[in-house]
Design a protein around this motif. Structure first.
Motif, PDB file in Angstrom:
ATOM      1  N   LEU A 177       0.844  -1.194   0.000  1.00  0.00           N
ATOM      2  CA  LEU A 177       0.000   0.000   0.000  1.00  0.00           C
ATOM      3  C   LEU A 177       0.877   1.240   0.000  1.00  0.00           C
ATOM      4  CD1 LEU A 177      -2.209  -1.415   2.831  1.00  0.00           C
ATOM      5  CD2 LEU A 177      -2.921  -1.179   0.438  1.00  0.00           C
ATOM      6  N   CYS A 178       0.884   1.969  -1.116  1.00  0.00           N
ATOM      7  CA  CYS A 178       1.696   3.187  -1.139  1.00  0.00           C
ATOM      8  C   CYS A 178       0.851   4.430  -1.348  1.00  0.00           C
ATOM      9  CB  CYS A 178       2.821   3.091  -2.160  1.00  0.00           C
ATOM     10  SG  CYS A 178       2.347   3.439  -3.828  1.00  0.00           S
ATOM     11  N   ASN A 179      -0.438   4.253  -1.676  1.00  0.00           N
ATOM     12  CA  ASN A 179      -1.276   5.451  -1.812  1.00  0.00           C
ATOM     13  C   ASN A 179      -2.725   5.135  -1.435  1.00  0.00           C
ATOM     14  OD1 ASN A 179      -2.683   4.406  -4.103  1.00  0.00           O
ATOM     15  ND2 ASN A 179      -1.006   5.052  -5.430  1.00  0.00           N
ATOM     16  N   ALA A 180      -3.541   6.192  -1.373  1.00  0.00           N
ATOM     17  CA  ALA A 180      -4.914   6.036  -0.887  1.00  0.00           C
ATOM     18  C   ALA A 180      -5.729   5.132  -1.803  1.00  0.00           C
ATOM     19  CB  ALA A 180      -5.576   7.420  -0.783  1.00  0.00           C
ATOM     20  N   GLU A 181      -5.437   5.146  -3.081  1.00  0.00           N
ATOM     21  CA  GLU A 181      -6.177   4.281  -4.007  1.00  0.00           C
ATOM     22  C   GLU A 181      -5.884   2.805  -3.722  1.00  0.00           C
ATOM     23  OE1 GLU A 181      -6.764   5.205  -8.388  1.00  0.00           O
ATOM     24  OE2 GLU A 181      -5.331   3.565  -8.445  1.00  0.00           O
ATOM     25  N   ASN A 182      -4.634   2.498  -3.369  1.00  0.00           N
ATOM     26  CA  ASN A 182      -4.294   1.110  -3.010  1.00  0.00           C
ATOM     27  C   ASN A 182      -5.149   0.642  -1.826  1.00  0.00           C
ATOM     28  OD1 ASN A 182      -0.717   1.683  -3.425  1.00  0.00           O
ATOM     29  ND2 ASN A 182      -2.203   1.031  -4.962  1.00  0.00           N
ATOM     30  N   VAL A 183      -5.322   1.521  -0.845  1.00  0.00           N
ATOM     31  CA  VAL A 183      -6.093   1.145   0.353  1.00  0.00           C
ATOM     32  C   VAL A 183      -7.543   0.887  -0.039  1.00  0.00           C
ATOM     33  CG1 VAL A 183      -6.890   1.913   2.622  1.00  0.00           C
ATOM     34  CG2 VAL A 183      -4.561   2.456   1.867  1.00  0.00           C
ATOM     35  N   HIS A 184      -8.096   1.743  -0.868  1.00  0.00           N
ATOM     36  CA  HIS A 184      -9.482   1.577  -1.323  1.00  0.00           C
ATOM     37  C   HIS A 184      -9.636   0.273  -2.110  1.00  0.00           C
ATOM     38  CE1 HIS A 184     -13.425   2.592  -2.891  1.00  0.00           C
ATOM     39  NE2 HIS A 184     -12.981   2.289  -4.100  1.00  0.00           N
ATOM     40  N   THR A 185      -8.707   0.027  -3.038  1.00  0.00           N
ATOM     41  CA  THR A 185      -8.769  -1.199  -3.859  1.00  0.00           C
ATOM     42  C   THR A 185      -8.692  -2.439  -2.986  1.00  0.00           C
ATOM     43  OG1 THR A 185      -7.695  -0.042  -5.686  1.00  0.00           O
ATOM     44  CG2 THR A 185      -7.650  -2.446  -5.770  1.00  0.00           C
ATOM     45  N   LEU A 186      -7.793  -2.423  -2.014  1.00  0.00           N
ATOM     46  CA  LEU A 186      -7.637  -3.573  -1.120  1.00  0.00           C
ATOM     47  C   LEU A 186      -8.918  -3.830  -0.332  1.00  0.00           C
ATOM     48  CD1 LEU A 186      -5.953  -5.744   0.352  1.00  0.00           C
ATOM     49  CD2 LEU A 186      -5.163  -3.934   1.912  1.00  0.00           C
ATOM     50  N   ARG A 187      -9.501  -2.774   0.221  1.00  0.00           N
ATOM     51  CA  ARG A 187     -10.712  -2.963   1.042  1.00  0.00           C
ATOM     52  C   ARG A 187     -11.853  -3.505   0.188  1.00  0.00           C
ATOM     53  NH1 ARG A 187      -9.692   2.159   4.684  1.00  0.00           N
ATOM     54  NH2 ARG A 187      -8.887   1.106   6.523  1.00  0.00           N
ATOM     55  N   GLU A 188     -12.005  -2.966  -1.016  1.00  0.00           N
ATOM     56  CA  GLU A 188     -13.070  -3.443  -1.912  1.00  0.00           C
ATOM     57  C   GLU A 188     -12.837  -4.900  -2.301  1.00  0.00           C
ATOM     58  OE1 GLU A 188     -15.980  -1.974  -3.129  1.00  0.00           O
ATOM     59  OE2 GLU A 188     -15.445  -0.793  -1.360  1.00  0.00           O
ATOM     60  N   PHE A 189     -11.593  -5.241  -2.628  1.00  0.00           N
ATOM     61  CA  PHE A 189     -11.261  -6.609  -3.043  1.00  0.00           C
ATOM     62  C   PHE A 189     -11.565  -7.573  -1.899  1.00  0.00           C
ATOM     63  CE2 PHE A 189      -8.064  -9.838  -4.587  1.00  0.00           C
ATOM     64  CZ  PHE A 189      -8.587  -9.987  -5.855  1.00  0.00           C
TER      65      PHE A 189
ATOM     66  N   HIS B  39       2.918   0.310   3.283  1.00  0.00           N
ATOM     67  CA  HIS B  39       2.474  -0.658   4.298  1.00  0.00           C
ATOM     68  C   HIS B  39       2.157  -2.014   3.672  1.00  0.00           C
ATOM     69  CE1 HIS B  39       1.842   2.358   7.514  1.00  0.00           C
ATOM     70  NE2 HIS B  39       1.659   3.163   6.483  1.00  0.00           N
ATOM     71  N   PRO B  40       2.388  -3.101   4.429  1.00  0.00           N
ATOM     72  CA  PRO B  40       1.923  -4.413   3.988  1.00  0.00           C
ATOM     73  C   PRO B  40       0.406  -4.507   4.157  1.00  0.00           C
ATOM     74  CG  PRO B  40       2.964  -4.582   6.162  1.00  0.00           C
ATOM     75  CD  PRO B  40       3.128  -3.151   5.712  1.00  0.00           C
ATOM     76  N   ILE B  41      -0.217  -5.402   3.404  1.00  0.00           N
ATOM     77  CA  ILE B  41      -1.686  -5.393   3.358  1.00  0.00           C
ATOM     78  C   ILE B  41      -2.337  -5.878   4.651  1.00  0.00           C
ATOM     79  CG2 ILE B  41      -1.742  -5.568   0.849  1.00  0.00           C
ATOM     80  CD1 ILE B  41      -2.485  -8.505   1.108  1.00  0.00           C
ATOM     81  N   HIS B  42      -1.627  -6.723   5.429  1.00  0.00           N
ATOM     82  CA  HIS B  42      -2.264  -7.243   6.650  1.00  0.00           C
ATOM     83  C   HIS B  42      -2.480  -6.152   7.688  1.00  0.00           C
ATOM     84  CE1 HIS B  42       1.971  -7.396   8.059  1.00  0.00           C
ATOM     85  NE2 HIS B  42       1.413  -7.151   9.216  1.00  0.00           N
ATOM     86  N   GLU B  43      -1.876  -4.982   7.496  1.00  0.00           N
ATOM     87  CA  GLU B  43      -2.104  -3.890   8.443  1.00  0.00           C
ATOM     88  C   GLU B  43      -3.467  -3.245   8.229  1.00  0.00           C
ATOM     89  OE1 GLU B  43       1.158  -1.133   8.467  1.00  0.00           O
ATOM     90  OE2 GLU B  43       2.589  -2.654   9.106  1.00  0.00           O
ATOM     91  N   VAL B  44      -4.124  -3.583   7.118  1.00  0.00           N
ATOM     92  CA  VAL B  44      -5.405  -2.934   6.804  1.00  0.00           C
ATOM     93  C   VAL B  44      -6.568  -3.923   6.739  1.00  0.00           C
ATOM     94  CG1 VAL B  44      -6.629  -1.605   5.016  1.00  0.00           C
ATOM     95  CG2 VAL B  44      -4.295  -0.998   5.654  1.00  0.00           C
ATOM     96  N   VAL B  45      -6.340  -5.127   6.241  1.00  0.00           N
ATOM     97  CA  VAL B  45      -7.426  -6.121   6.147  1.00  0.00           C
ATOM     98  C   VAL B  45      -6.917  -7.472   6.655  1.00  0.00           C
ATOM     99  CG1 VAL B  45      -8.534  -5.031   4.132  1.00  0.00           C
ATOM    100  CG2 VAL B  45      -6.826  -6.839   3.795  1.00  0.00           C
ATOM    101  N   LYS B  46      -7.877  -8.368   6.920  1.00  0.00           N
ATOM    102  CA  LYS B  46      -7.510  -9.735   7.295  1.00  0.00           C
ATOM    103  C   LYS B  46      -7.032 -10.458   6.030  1.00  0.00           C
ATOM    104  CE  LYS B  46      -9.596 -13.990   9.086  1.00  0.00           C
ATOM    105  NZ  LYS B  46      -9.750 -14.818   7.897  1.00  0.00           N
ATOM    106  N   VAL B  47      -5.911 -11.129   6.152  1.00  0.00           N
ATOM    107  CA  VAL B  47      -5.361 -11.895   5.022  1.00  0.00           C
ATOM    108  C   VAL B  47      -5.361 -13.368   5.427  1.00  0.00           C
ATOM    109  CG1 VAL B  47      -3.380 -12.209   3.496  1.00  0.00           C
ATOM    110  CG2 VAL B  47      -3.912  -9.928   4.382  1.00  0.00           C
ATOM    111  N   ASP B  48      -5.887 -14.219   4.575  1.00  0.00           N
ATOM    112  CA  ASP B  48      -6.020 -15.627   4.947  1.00  0.00           C
ATOM    113  C   ASP B  48      -4.749 -16.431   4.702  1.00  0.00           C
ATOM    114  OD1 ASP B  48      -8.936 -15.573   5.643  1.00  0.00           O
ATOM    115  OD2 ASP B  48      -9.036 -14.829   3.590  1.00  0.00           O
ATOM    116  N   TYR B  49      -4.054 -16.131   3.621  1.00  0.00           N
ATOM    117  CA  TYR B  49      -2.801 -16.837   3.303  1.00  0.00           C
ATOM    118  C   TYR B  49      -1.850 -15.849   2.641  1.00  0.00           C
ATOM    119  CZ  TYR B  49      -5.557 -21.129   3.790  1.00  0.00           C
ATOM    120  OH  TYR B  49      -6.375 -22.129   4.254  1.00  0.00           O
TER     121      TYR B  49
END
Ligand code: SF4
Length: 180
Positions: free
Chosen positions: A62-74, A135-145
């Motif tokens: 995650l390097c920008n606000a769009e990445n955070v939005h995309t991750l949450r939606e995904f 940031h790595p993605i697990h800091e924002v959403v639950k990651v299963d694997y």
């Protein structure tokens, strides 16, 4: 197979190398398509996820606000979210900038870098806002694997996807994930 696994893929702050590695399963893609169908992915050029997908593969940090939005939606659409590669897992190469103030990075890239002339730091309001750190993605959403590697090898993708398709808990043997 009656009910194929629905697989989606997307990328955040990454280089698409992880996607390229998935394609490196080569002719096994045809076998994979017997048990899985691709939903949102550069492979299909589908831009939005179906309401529910079984497996979401996501590369990049995650390097920008769009990445955070995309991750949450995904995340909302994926039953199983899989962080793919070092960038998703720990920020990877883009996170090298975390040791340098963001303003200094921008000045080096756009104003003072070798060969840069008459430039300015991009400031169009349409551009996604940069985060001060990657940031790595697990800091924002639950990651299963997570699939480790830069990129994970084609065999890692193959083993993971075929394990899930056959109803097994995915396991990656040491030979597939050691880097020594
Ligand atoms: Fe590219 Fe490596 Fe990051 Fe994958 S983990 S997106 S190959 S830099």
């Amino acid at each position: 197979m009656a009910n194929k696994l629905k697989v989606a893929t997307t990328s955040l702050a990454g280089c698409f190398g992880c996607h390229m590695s998935l394609l490196d399963i080569d002719e096994r893609l045809l076998d994979l398509c017997e048990v899985a169908e691709f939903d949102r992915s550069p492979i299909t050029d589908i831009k939005h996820c179906s309401e529910v997908v079984d497996i979401g593969l996501i590369e990049g940090g995650l390097c920008n606000a769009e990445n955070v939005h995309t991750l949450r939606e995904f995340r909302k659409h994926c039953r199983i979210l899989v962080g793919v590669g070092a960038c998703a897992l720990n920020g990877g190469i883009p996170a090298l900038r975390n040791h340098i103030p963001l303003q200094e990075c921008l000045e080096e890239a756009y104003l003072q870098g070798v060969g840069v002339e008459n430039a300015q730091i991009p400031n169009d309001p349409e551009l996604p806002l940069l985060l001060s750190k990657v940031h790595p993605i697990h800091e924002v959403v639950k990651v299963d694997y997570f699939l480790p590697g830069c990129p994970p090898s084609a065999d890692v993708f193959w083993k993971f996807l075929t394990d899930v398709a056959s109803g097994k808990e995915p396991e990656l043997p040491y030979e597939l994930v050691h880097y020594d």
